[in-house]
Design an enzyme around this catalytic site. Structure first.
Site, PDB file in Angstrom:
ATOM      1  N   CYS B 128       0.902  -1.218   0.267  1.00  0.00           N
ATOM      2  CA  CYS B 128       0.221  -0.025  -0.050  1.00  0.00           C
ATOM      3  C   CYS B 128       0.717   1.224  -0.094  1.00  0.00           C
ATOM      4  O   CYS B 128       1.783   1.451   0.792  1.00  0.00           O
ATOM      5  CB  CYS B 128      -1.023   0.007   1.065  1.00  0.00           C
ATOM      6  SG  CYS B 128      -1.863   1.531   1.347  1.00  0.00           S
ATOM      7  N   GLY B 215      -6.566   1.445 -12.137  1.00  0.00           N
ATOM      8  CA  GLY B 215      -6.931   1.456 -13.528  1.00  0.00           C
ATOM      9  C   GLY B 215      -6.583   1.482 -14.576  1.00  0.00           C
ATOM     10  O   GLY B 215      -5.279   1.152 -14.830  1.00  0.00           O
TER      11      GLY B 215
HETATM   12  C1  FMN Z   1     -10.244   2.213  -3.500  1.00  0.00           C
HETATM   13  C2  FMN Z   1      -9.247   1.156  -3.340  1.00  0.00           C
HETATM   14  C3  FMN Z   1      -8.925   0.667  -2.356  1.00  0.00           C
HETATM   15  C4  FMN Z   1      -7.789  -0.395  -2.251  1.00  0.00           C
HETATM   16  N1  FMN Z   1      -7.553  -1.137  -1.111  1.00  0.00           N
HETATM   17  C5  FMN Z   1      -6.445  -1.959  -1.050  1.00  0.00           C
HETATM   18  C6  FMN Z   1      -6.028  -2.588   0.118  1.00  0.00           C
HETATM   19  O1  FMN Z   1      -6.731  -2.393   1.265  1.00  0.00           O
HETATM   20  N2  FMN Z   1      -5.238  -3.755   0.118  1.00  0.00           N
HETATM   21  C7  FMN Z   1      -4.475  -3.820  -1.133  1.00  0.00           C
HETATM   22  O2  FMN Z   1      -3.814  -4.719  -0.999  1.00  0.00           O
HETATM   23  N3  FMN Z   1      -4.817  -3.437  -2.150  1.00  0.00           N
HETATM   24  C8  FMN Z   1      -5.835  -2.409  -2.180  1.00  0.00           C
HETATM   25  N4  FMN Z   1      -5.926  -1.687  -3.336  1.00  0.00           N
HETATM   26  C9  FMN Z   1      -5.339  -1.889  -4.525  1.00  0.00           C
HETATM   27  C10 FMN Z   1      -6.053  -2.980  -5.581  1.00  0.00           C
HETATM   28  O3  FMN Z   1      -6.269  -4.326  -4.981  1.00  0.00           O
HETATM   29  C11 FMN Z   1      -5.333  -3.290  -6.999  1.00  0.00           C
HETATM   30  O4  FMN Z   1      -4.106  -3.662  -6.474  1.00  0.00           O
HETATM   31  C12 FMN Z   1      -5.222  -2.035  -7.557  1.00  0.00           C
HETATM   32  O5  FMN Z   1      -6.131  -1.194  -7.499  1.00  0.00           O
HETATM   33  C13 FMN Z   1      -4.826  -2.115  -9.067  1.00  0.00           C
HETATM   34  O6  FMN Z   1      -5.991  -2.839  -9.660  1.00  0.00           O
HETATM   35  P1  FMN Z   1      -7.412  -2.198 -10.465  1.00  0.00           P
HETATM   36  O7  FMN Z   1      -6.657  -1.313 -11.559  1.00  0.00           O
HETATM   37  O8  FMN Z   1      -7.947  -3.508 -11.108  1.00  0.00           O
HETATM   38  O9  FMN Z   1      -7.835  -1.573  -9.327  1.00  0.00           O
HETATM   39  C14 FMN Z   1      -7.236  -0.708  -3.352  1.00  0.00           C
HETATM   40  C15 FMN Z   1      -7.703   0.043  -4.529  1.00  0.00           C
HETATM   41  C16 FMN Z   1      -8.589   0.938  -4.585  1.00  0.00           C
HETATM   42  C17 FMN Z   1      -8.851   1.470  -6.047  1.00  0.00           C
END
Ligand code: FMN
Ligand code: FAD
Lengths: 254, 305
Positions: B128, B215
């Site tokens: 994170c 995204g």
């Molecule tokens: C609103 C939000 C909250 C997230 N919270 C976490 C989290 O608590 N733990 C984690 O490992 N990744 C967290 N992520 C990251 C996502 O799990 C993922 O790795 C990242 O968003 C990329 O994928 P995507 O483009 O499909 O969203 C979060 C992402 C978003 C958008």
């Protein structure tokens, strides 16, 4: 960021802020309001269309900071978000408690404009806290006032007055926004009478766009599935009127 | 009809899509809804030893290329959250418990409690980018990653995943370290550290000032990371970052991902995105003659241009 066009007191604790800009929204939808450097929070749209606006109670740091904004100041707005009210039928009853008049006043505007007969029950703690009584009357609604202390209209809760109206007259649909126990009480009345109903519900909201799960209510989300839910859905909620999530995601009693 | 099932570290998933950590996964009821909408598994919100409120609002900025977030890892703490995990398990959903901790010992303790609650696998969030003392701050060097994985591996019997940060000069080195530390799979990628400024307000929009970008904008970075990691380690890779269509998922799979996770696309396309991705993959497999997903994993490595 939008510029404040007008900022006026409705009551000592409630203000309306209007913007120069138009927003194409449905009554019941909301925006996320950003006060730079302070906070961002959800507010129902109280004026839709041209010079859209919000009407809010001053309850904490965010709304207190917002209340200090002057005409010409800038405020961040995201939205509109969520599902609003849908207007069905020829004769409707709108029940608004306290700040619950914010999303229901534009509903009254839109319904009367469509030629729907509107009865509004406007409830508040006292006469000093009544908002939009004359606005809704001018729009053509028949306004019935109730105050907890009896300083104006019928003494008691809005639900009491609403249920006596429901006994007297047939409504095609009932709309409610206000304290959660008012919503659950109206839902009980409508279920017993077989009346369709829609209500706007509040929960702690962070993202406003359906990703963070903060405003979850039995697996549905106030920001994207709501804030307006119909009776069928309201009855399915086991948490409504009982628990809400705090900022850490723990269920706490209401 | 193509078989979408995958085997991930001994876990049988009905399809290769999972809900990514942090999106619609703070409550059991929501996770169950997302699984019903089609996700093969759900990864929980990252949960720590004690409750956290997360950062103040604004915590998201909507961009045309994706989403910038600084939720700040809000979570109810593992003791409370164990009941949510049990409730998800009761519905027969495969659940991967994401955990955070301020030190290797704390992280291992939370991981053990997550496994005890019934999680099918545990995902260590070492990535994170916006929470002080957590996430990247204990997972940014290979030494840290190896040490932290080893400590958790000793306490957890179910498969252990290490979720890595792309905010590093070599994600392959982090992946190798995770493998040495005993991780059963690596998850890549978490968000990229970013910032958005409001010129009118003359300040960063997020209350936390900086946050994590997710995204469509990060998909080419994620695909590249998975491709590199696939070359670097033997353990399976789970691909995440900017997936919203079956084609996006196939990029990751052919780069070397055994399964994929989807987060931000739930915002743009709703929970129905999982079924739509699976339908796309299935059509592709039928048209291009693949009978199982595994036949496509890493396929892009065999045919270098
Ligand atoms: C609103 C939000 C909250 C997230 N919270 C976490 C989290 O608590 N733990 C984690 O490992 N990744 C967290 N992520 C990251 C996502 O799990 C993922 O790795 C990242 O968003 C990329 O994928 P995507 O483009 O499909 O969203 C979060 C992402 C978003 C958008
Ligand atoms: C969809 C929606 C529409 C809303 N529309 C209106 C409206 O039109 N007019 C109006 O006056 N209020 C409305 N609210 C409530 C409003 O968002 C809160 O009053 C506001 O966030 C308080 O901010 P604050 O910083 O001043 O107070 P804080 O110091 O944050 O909190 C003060 C009190 O408000 C409660 N609260 C805080 N944040 C929220 C939140 N996001 N949702 C619900 N309760 C909260 C707290 O639990 C506390 O009791 C709406 C809420 C939602 C979810």
């Amino acid at each position: 960021m939008l510029r404040v066009a007008e900022h006026r007191d409705e009551t000592p604790w409630t203000k309306t802020m209007r913007f120069k800009d138009a927003v194409d929204a449905r009554p019941g939808q909301f925006v996320m309001v950003w006060v730079p450097g302070v906070d961002e929070f959800p507010m129902s749209i109280s004026y839709v269309g041209d010079r859209f606006g919000i009407t809010y109670q001053i309850v904490g740091d965010g709304t207190k900071a917002l209340s200090k904004a002057a005409e010409g100041d800038i405020v961040g707005i995201r939205g509109p978000f969520g599902r609003g009210f849908s207007i069905t039928g020829k004769r409707i009853l709108v029940v608004a408690g306290g700040a619950g008049i914010a999303p229901t006043a534009p509903l009254v505007d839109a319904a009367t404009k469509k030629g729907v007969a509107v009865r509004l029950v406007l409830g508040a703690k006292s006469s000093a806290e009544l908002v939009f009584e004359s606005r809704c009357a001018a729009a053509g609604a028949e306004v019935h006032v109730s105050t907890d202390d009896g300083s104006k209209g019928q003494k008691g809760f809005a639900t009491g007055l609403a249920s006596s109206l429901i006994e007297k007259e047939r409504y095609d649909s009932v709309y409610a926004c206000g304290p959660e126990r008012m919503i659950t009480a109206m839902a009980d009345i409508c279920r017993k009478r077989g009346l369709p109903m829609q209500a706007s519900v509040e929960r702690i909201m962070k993202c406003g766009i359906g990703v963070c799960d903060s405003c979850a209510l039995d697996g549905k989300h106030v920001c994207t599935d709501g804030p307006v839910f119909d009776l069928e859905q309201l009855e399915k909620f086991s948490e409504l009127g009982k628990t809400r999530l705090d900022r850490t995601g723990r269920k706490t009693g209401i | 009809m193509a078989d979408l099932g995958v085997d991930l570290c001994g876990l049988r998933l009905r399809n290769p899509t999972m809900l990514a950590s942090g999106v619609l996964d703070e409550t059991a009821a929501t996770m169950v809804e997302v699984a019903r909408a089609g996700a093969g598994a759900v990864v929980t919100k990252s949960v720590g030893m004690s409750p956290r409120e997360g950062h103040a609002n604004p915590c998201v900025v909507e961009l045309d290329v994706g989403l910038l977030n600084a939720m700040g890892l809000p979570n109810p703490g593992i003791e409370y959250f164990s009941e949510e995990v049990k409730a998800v398990k009761r519905e027969g959903v495969t659940v991967i418990g994401s955990v955070i901790g301020g030190s290797e010992d704390e992280l291992a303790a939370v991981a053990a409690l997550m496994a005890a609650a019934g999680a099918d696998a545990v995902e260590l969030n070492l990535s994170c980018p916006h929470a002080k003392g957590l996430g990247t701050e204990i997972g940014s060097t290979p030494e840290d990653v190896e040490r932290v994985c080893r400590a958790s591996k000793e306490r957890v019997k179910v498969p252990l995943f290490a979720k890595l940060t792309p905010n590093t000069s070599s994600i392959s080195n982090l992946a190798r370290a995770a493998e040495r530390g005993g991780a059963d799979a690596v998850v890549a990628i978490n968000t990229l550290k970013g910032m958005a400024i409001s010129p009118e307000a003359r300040m960063p929009i997020l209350a936390n000032r900086f946050g994590g970008l997710s995204g469509p904008a990060i998909r080419p970075i994620g695909v590249r990371c998975v491709y590199e990691i696939h070359d670097a380690v033997e353990i399976p890779v789970i691909g995440v970052g900017g997936i919203s269509t079956g084609r996006d998922a196939l990029e990751y799979i052919m780069a070397g991902a055994t399964a994929v996770q989807v987060g931000t696309a739930v915002w743009t396309r709703g929970p129905g995105v999982f079924k739509s991705i699976c339908d796309d993959i299935s059509r592709f497999m039928d048209e291009y003659g693949y009978s199982k997903v595994d036949d496509m994993v890493g396929a892009a490595h065999d045919t270098r241009p």
